[in-house]
Design a protein around this motif. Structure first.
Motif, PDB file in Angstrom:
ATOM      1  N   ILE A  75      22.646  28.565  47.620  1.00  0.00           N
ATOM      2  CA  ILE A  75      22.371  29.896  47.067  1.00  0.00           C
ATOM      3  C   ILE A  75      23.669  30.653  46.824  1.00  0.00           C
ATOM      4  O   ILE A  75      23.857  31.282  45.764  1.00  0.00           O
ATOM      5  N   VAL A  76      24.576  30.598  47.793  1.00  0.00           N
ATOM      6  CA  VAL A  76      25.861  31.302  47.658  1.00  0.00           C
ATOM      7  C   VAL A  76      26.678  30.720  46.515  1.00  0.00           C
ATOM      8  O   VAL A  76      27.270  31.460  45.707  1.00  0.00           O
ATOM      9  N   ARG A  77      26.711  29.399  46.420  1.00  0.00           N
ATOM     10  CA  ARG A  77      27.479  28.759  45.341  1.00  0.00           C
ATOM     11  C   ARG A  77      26.877  29.095  43.973  1.00  0.00           C
ATOM     12  O   ARG A  77      27.603  29.329  43.006  1.00  0.00           O
ATOM     13  N   GLN A  78      25.553  29.095  43.904  1.00  0.00           N
ATOM     14  CA  GLN A  78      24.897  29.414  42.644  1.00  0.00           C
ATOM     15  C   GLN A  78      25.169  30.867  42.246  1.00  0.00           C
ATOM     16  O   GLN A  78      25.396  31.176  41.061  1.00  0.00           O
ATOM     17  N   ALA A  79      25.150  31.773  43.225  1.00  0.00           N
ATOM     18  CA  ALA A  79      25.429  33.182  42.948  1.00  0.00           C
ATOM     19  C   ALA A  79      26.857  33.362  42.443  1.00  0.00           C
ATOM     20  O   ALA A  79      27.118  34.138  41.514  1.00  0.00           O
ATOM     21  N   SER A  80      27.787  32.610  43.065  1.00  0.00           N
ATOM     22  CA  SER A  80      29.186  32.665  42.621  1.00  0.00           C
ATOM     23  C   SER A  80      29.335  32.132  41.204  1.00  0.00           C
ATOM     24  O   SER A  80      30.095  32.662  40.394  1.00  0.00           O
ATOM     25  N   LEU A  81      28.567  31.073  40.898  1.00  0.00           N
ATOM     26  CA  LEU A  81      28.590  30.506  39.561  1.00  0.00           C
ATOM     27  C   LEU A  81      28.083  31.517  38.530  1.00  0.00           C
ATOM     28  O   LEU A  81      28.692  31.704  37.462  1.00  0.00           O
ATOM     29  N   MET A  82      26.971  32.185  38.834  1.00  0.00           N
ATOM     30  CA  MET A  82      26.408  33.176  37.922  1.00  0.00           C
ATOM     31  C   MET A  82      27.377  34.342  37.702  1.00  0.00           C
ATOM     32  O   MET A  82      27.484  34.881  36.589  1.00  0.00           O
ATOM     33  N   LYS A  83      28.092  34.707  38.753  1.00  0.00           N
ATOM     34  CA  LYS A  83      29.075  35.783  38.639  1.00  0.00           C
ATOM     35  C   LYS A  83      30.212  35.366  37.704  1.00  0.00           C
ATOM     36  O   LYS A  83      30.657  36.151  36.859  1.00  0.00           O
ATOM     37  N   ASP A  84      30.655  34.107  37.847  1.00  0.00           N
ATOM     38  CA  ASP A  84      31.723  33.612  36.970  1.00  0.00           C
ATOM     39  C   ASP A  84      31.260  33.551  35.519  1.00  0.00           C
ATOM     40  O   ASP A  84      32.006  33.880  34.592  1.00  0.00           O
ATOM     41  N   LEU A  85      30.018  33.131  35.310  1.00  0.00           N
ATOM     42  CA  LEU A  85      29.497  32.996  33.950  1.00  0.00           C
ATOM     43  C   LEU A  85      29.268  34.340  33.270  1.00  0.00           C
ATOM     44  O   LEU A  85      29.242  34.420  32.036  1.00  0.00           O
ATOM     45  N   SER A  86      29.091  35.376  34.063  1.00  0.00           N
ATOM     46  CA  SER A  86      28.826  36.696  33.485  1.00  0.00           C
ATOM     47  C   SER A  86      30.078  37.387  32.966  1.00  0.00           C
ATOM     48  O   SER A  86      29.982  38.434  32.316  1.00  0.00           O
ATOM     49  N   SER A  87      31.228  36.800  33.251  1.00  0.00           N
ATOM     50  CA  SER A  87      32.481  37.405  32.791  1.00  0.00           C
ATOM     51  C   SER A  87      32.641  37.211  31.289  1.00  0.00           C
ATOM     52  O   SER A  87      32.028  36.336  30.678  1.00  0.00           O
ATOM     53  N   GLU A  88      33.485  38.032  30.689  1.00  0.00           N
ATOM     54  CA  GLU A  88      33.729  37.957  29.248  1.00  0.00           C
ATOM     55  C   GLU A  88      34.298  36.606  28.840  1.00  0.00           C
ATOM     56  O   GLU A  88      34.056  36.131  27.728  1.00  0.00           O
ATOM     57  N   ALA A  89      35.044  35.975  29.743  1.00  0.00           N
ATOM     58  CA  ALA A  89      35.682  34.690  29.429  1.00  0.00           C
ATOM     59  C   ALA A  89      34.658  33.596  29.153  1.00  0.00           C
ATOM     60  O   ALA A  89      34.973  32.600  28.487  1.00  0.00           O
ATOM     61  N   HIS A  90      33.442  33.770  29.660  1.00  0.00           N
ATOM     62  CA  HIS A  90      32.420  32.742  29.490  1.00  0.00           C
ATOM     63  C   HIS A  90      31.308  33.150  28.528  1.00  0.00           C
ATOM     64  O   HIS A  90      30.210  32.606  28.563  1.00  0.00           O
ATOM     65  N   LYS A  91      31.621  34.097  27.661  1.00  0.00           N
ATOM     66  CA  LYS A  91      30.674  34.463  26.623  1.00  0.00           C
ATOM     67  C   LYS A  91      31.022  33.742  25.331  1.00  0.00           C
ATOM     68  O   LYS A  91      32.190  33.524  25.015  1.00  0.00           O
ATOM     69  N   CYS A  92      30.013  33.348  24.617  1.00  0.00           N
ATOM     70  CA  CYS A  92      30.210  32.635  23.350  1.00  0.00           C
ATOM     71  C   CYS A  92      30.908  33.554  22.348  1.00  0.00           C
ATOM     72  O   CYS A  92      30.445  34.675  22.094  1.00  0.00           O
ATOM     73  N   VAL A  93      32.009  33.092  21.803  1.00  0.00           N
ATOM     74  CA  VAL A  93      32.765  33.892  20.846  1.00  0.00           C
ATOM     75  C   VAL A  93      31.955  34.139  19.580  1.00  0.00           C
ATOM     76  O   VAL A  93      31.992  35.228  18.990  1.00  0.00           O
ATOM     77  N   THR A  94      31.181  33.147  19.180  1.00  0.00           N
ATOM     78  CA  THR A  94      30.414  33.241  17.933  1.00  0.00           C
ATOM     79  C   THR A  94      29.169  34.117  18.084  1.00  0.00           C
ATOM     80  O   THR A  94      28.906  35.010  17.268  1.00  0.00           O
ATOM     81  N   HIS A  95      28.389  33.890  19.152  1.00  0.00           N
ATOM     82  CA  HIS A  95      27.101  34.561  19.287  1.00  0.00           C
ATOM     83  C   HIS A  95      27.094  35.681  20.331  1.00  0.00           C
ATOM     84  O   HIS A  95      26.069  36.343  20.514  1.00  0.00           O
ATOM     85  N   LYS A  96      28.211  35.865  21.032  1.00  0.00           N
ATOM     86  CA  LYS A  96      28.349  36.934  22.028  1.00  0.00           C
ATOM     87  C   LYS A  96      27.312  36.836  23.157  1.00  0.00           C
ATOM     88  O   LYS A  96      26.941  37.844  23.766  1.00  0.00           O
ATOM     89  N   ASP A  97      26.843  35.642  23.404  1.00  0.00           N
ATOM     90  CA  ASP A  97      25.836  35.430  24.435  1.00  0.00           C
ATOM     91  C   ASP A  97      26.461  34.632  25.589  1.00  0.00           C
ATOM     92  O   ASP A  97      27.436  33.895  25.402  1.00  0.00           O
ATOM     93  N   THR A  98      25.900  34.773  26.793  1.00  0.00           N
ATOM     94  CA  THR A  98      26.424  34.053  27.957  1.00  0.00           C
ATOM     95  C   THR A  98      26.174  32.550  27.813  1.00  0.00           C
ATOM     96  O   THR A  98      25.092  32.131  27.389  1.00  0.00           O
ATOM     97  N   LYS A  99      27.180  31.762  28.180  1.00  0.00           N
ATOM     98  CA  LYS A  99      27.047  30.305  28.111  1.00  0.00           C
ATOM     99  C   LYS A  99      26.333  29.815  29.376  1.00  0.00           C
ATOM    100  O   LYS A  99      26.921  29.755  30.450  1.00  0.00           O
ATOM    101  N   ARG A 100      25.076  29.465  29.237  1.00  0.00           N
ATOM    102  CA  ARG A 100      24.286  29.016  30.390  1.00  0.00           C
ATOM    103  C   ARG A 100      23.804  27.567  30.250  1.00  0.00           C
ATOM    104  O   ARG A 100      23.099  27.075  31.104  1.00  0.00           O
ATOM    105  N   ILE A 101      24.204  26.921  29.170  1.00  0.00           N
ATOM    106  CA  ILE A 101      23.800  25.538  28.924  1.00  0.00           C
ATOM    107  C   ILE A 101      25.016  24.625  29.068  1.00  0.00           C
ATOM    108  O   ILE A 101      26.111  24.950  28.599  1.00  0.00           O
TER     109      ILE A 101
END
Length: 290
Positions: A75-101
């Motif tokens: 649970i802690v690792r998954q929460a840390s992963l979601m936090k990392d993915l929510s940063s601007e660095a992990h948003k799709c440049v083209t579609h401005k959406d979070t990369k979750r796939i």
């Protein structure tokens, strides 16, 4: 208050040995929990029972997975992963959406629209959380396999040490038997007796050198296996995003190392053409080596 609870929670999920978040947590008889790999490495050179690193209570080398702690760590690792993915660095440049796939074929993080694009349509996709858990499980299996090789090599090394001592005793016994048989059956053949002994010594020394060489190879293999295991352990403590970047190289090296395991050699002298000696020496060798 919430911060205090979070800190206390994090402390309970920290391994006392490596001071990192627990990986594959196990609990020993006194109730304390540690990373499986940390415990295994800590008592590798000790005979059971060993002491708990925290309370010093003795316990046997029986490790049980702590299922509750393992779920909490996930649970802690998954929460840390979601936090990392929510940063601007992990948003799709083209579609401005979070990369979750996660694209397993290209090892890329994609947003939903990119995963459906022509470039990735035929590839293997899954949620990043599932891919991360799969990669962690794969890493833990590789560690378990490597640890079995560490133990096997150690057992072979101990057997080789015992064999070396028994072989020297056996050579001494063999020489005594040669002298006894010659003096009983051929009391005047002193020259032949010495030639026979010299031949036996040379052959025995040759095998002894092979045993020493094999022992040195096993010592070196123990060092290499341990270093590889520590490398895998360090990787298991990395964030999920790091694990998803690819472990193929470290897996290949680990698997290759397990294929080239030194094995004990056969120790045997040529049969001697003296009545009674061959059977006597075989009986002694059987008693020593079994």
């Amino acid at each position: 208050m919430e911060s205090d609870i979070s800190q206390a929670f994090q402390k309970e999920l920290t391994c006392f040995i490596c001071l990192s978040c627990l990986t594959d947590p196990v609990t020993i008889s006194c109730g304390h929990s540690f990373c499986r790999a940390c415990l295994q490495l800590s008592w590798e050179d000790f005979q059971p029972p060993v002491q708990c690193p925290m309370c010093r209570e003795q316990y046997w080398k029986e490790l049980r997975t702590n299922i509750v702690l393992k779920k909490l760590v996930t649970i802690v690792r998954q929460a840390s992963l979601m936090k990392d993915l929510s940063s601007e660095a992990h948003k799709c440049v083209t579609h401005k959406d979070t990369k979750r796939i996660f694209c397993a074929d290209n090892r890329l993080f994609l947003c939903q629209l990119c995963s459906n694009s022509h470039d990735h349509r035929g590839h293997r996709h899954c949620p990043i959380e599932a891919a991360a858990e799969d990669q962690m499980n794969r890493l833990l299996k590789q560690m378990a396999s490597l640890w079995e090789m560490v133990q096997e090599n150690q057992e072979n090394l101990e057997a080789e040490n015992r064999m070396k001592i028994l072989w020297m005793d056996y050579l001494t016994f063999r020489e005594e038997m040669i002298r006894t048989e010659y003096r009983k059956l051929h009391p005047l053949l002193c020259e032949e007796e010495e030639k026979h002994i010299e031949s036996m010594r040379n052959e025995g020394q040759c095998i002894l050198e092979k045993l020493r060489t094999r022992e040195a190879m096993m010592v070196q293999k123990r060092k290499e296996l341990r270093e590889m295991y520590q490398e895998l352990m360090a990787m298991s403590q990395e964030p999920y995003l790091v694990l998803l970047q690819g472990l193929d190289d470290i897996f290949r090296r680990s698997e290759s190392m397990q294929l080239s395991m030194p094995q004990p050699i056969k120790t045997e002298l040529n049969a001697l053409p003296i009545t009674g000696l061959t059977e006597s020496s075989k009986q002694f060798q059987g008693e020593c080596l079994h």
